[in-house]
Design a protein around this motif. Structure first.
Motif, mmCIF file in Angstrom:
data_model
loop_
_atom_site.group_PDB
_atom_site.id
_atom_site.type_symbol
_atom_site.label_atom_id
_atom_site.label_comp_id
_atom_site.label_asym_id
_atom_site.label_seq_id
_atom_site.Cartn_x
_atom_site.Cartn_y
_atom_site.Cartn_z
ATOM 1 N N LEU A 1 -37.241 -8.660 -8.157
ATOM 2 C CA LEU A 1 -36.437 -9.735 -7.585
ATOM 3 C C LEU A 1 -35.077 -9.831 -8.258
ATOM 4 O O LEU A 1 -34.057 -10.044 -7.594
ATOM 5 C CB LEU A 1 -37.185 -11.067 -7.703
ATOM 6 C CG LEU A 1 -38.442 -11.200 -6.862
ATOM 7 C CD1 LEU A 1 -39.159 -12.501 -7.181
ATOM 8 C CD2 LEU A 1 -38.104 -11.140 -5.382
ATOM 9 N N THR B 1 -32.886 -3.821 -0.141
ATOM 10 C CA THR B 1 -34.341 -3.919 0.019
ATOM 11 C C THR B 1 -35.021 -2.627 -0.399
ATOM 12 O O THR B 1 -36.034 -2.646 -1.106
ATOM 13 C CB THR B 1 -34.688 -4.240 1.488
ATOM 14 O OG1 THR B 1 -34.130 -5.503 1.836
ATOM 15 C CG2 THR B 1 -36.194 -4.286 1.690
ATOM 16 N N ALA C 1 -46.042 -7.455 1.466
ATOM 17 C CA ALA C 1 -45.798 -8.815 0.989
ATOM 18 C C ALA C 1 -44.724 -8.836 -0.097
ATOM 19 O O ALA C 1 -43.888 -9.749 -0.145
ATOM 20 C CB ALA C 1 -47.097 -9.419 0.462
ATOM 21 N N ALA C 2 -44.714 -7.815 -0.973
ATOM 22 C CA ALA C 2 -43.693 -7.745 -2.025
ATOM 23 C C ALA C 2 -42.305 -7.556 -1.423
ATOM 24 O O ALA C 2 -41.331 -8.181 -1.863
ATOM 25 C CB ALA C 2 -44.021 -6.611 -2.994
ATOM 26 N N ALA D 1 -41.241 -10.858 0.110
ATOM 27 C CA ALA D 1 -40.807 -11.802 -0.927
ATOM 28 C C ALA D 1 -39.410 -11.437 -1.432
ATOM 29 O O ALA D 1 -38.571 -12.319 -1.673
ATOM 30 C CB ALA D 1 -41.807 -11.800 -2.085
ATOM 31 N N CYS E 1 -36.872 -12.595 1.025
ATOM 32 C CA CYS E 1 -36.698 -14.054 0.987
ATOM 33 C C CYS E 1 -35.665 -14.459 -0.060
ATOM 34 O O CYS E 1 -35.112 -15.553 0.005
ATOM 35 C CB CYS E 1 -38.030 -14.745 0.691
ATOM 36 S SG CYS E 1 -39.173 -14.724 2.078
#
Length: 198
Positions: A2, A35, A79-80, A83, A86
């Motif tokens: 992140l 990404t 899912a990673a 996230a 997001c």
């Protein structure tokens, strides 16, 4: 992951000193580059414990098919990536002023198909590299040529969605993303058993 994604989004947004129309065309490519590069870190680590701590033997004692294990790893990687987006997408909106969320349904469809294509190929390659001694960065290197069509298609579809262009070209990019997702997930389910064999 992140933190890396946030730094990439911040640097890209600060360096985009171009006209607003060009920003809209460039934003899709920059979002998907951020990404991919940040997500490759997470996908590369999806089999880290199995490689480093010998957990694979314990996992194989459970009465589960390798296909189910692949699908579980794939779901975690998707899912990673979600996230990560997001965090990245709102940062791009704030720092660049590009309305990436103007059409949330279209963006959600592009993100789902793009993430599925990247995660499906990356999960399989991470499993293949799991049997290679000192192959820690190998999946990220191997992912790049496989993920290029997915990243390009996602970037084009995102750019068109930002501009509100949902004509035939946009649907062709969506169909291409869907085809890549189906191909990569199918290959992963078929080849994963061979990839993890000793």
């Amino acid at each position: 992951m992140l933190l890396f994604g946030a730094v990439v989004a911040l640097v890209f947004s600060m360096q985009m000193d171009v006209a607003p129309e060009q920003k809209q065309r460039m934003a899709g490519g920059l979002v998907w580059l951020a990404t991919f590069f940040a997500g490759a870190l997470a996908i590369d680590r999806s089999f880290a414990s199995e490689r480093e701590e010998g957990c694979w033997e314990g996992l194989c004692t459970y009465p589960l098919s390798p296909t189910l294990i692949y699908l579980a790893k794939l779901a975690v990687n998707v899912a990673a990536l979600a996230a990560l987006q997001c965090v990245i997408v709102p940062l791009f909106v704030v720092f660049s002023g590009v309305p990436l969320l103007a059409h949330p349904g279209a963006m959600l469809l592009v993100a789902l198909l793009g993430n599925l294509g990247i995660a499906a190929s990356g999960t399989l390659l991470s499993a293949l590299a799991g049997g290679v001694r000192h192959g820690g960065s190998l999946p990220a290197l191997l992912m790049l040529p496989l993920a290029v069509p997915v990243v390009l298609a996602s970037a084009e579809a995102t750019g068109m969605a930002v501009e509100g262009d949902f004509g035939a070209p946009w649907w062709r990019w969506i169909q291409l993303l869907g085809a890549f997702a189906v191909v990569f997930v199918t290959l992963g389910t078929l080849l994963f058993d061979f990839a993890v064999e000793e």
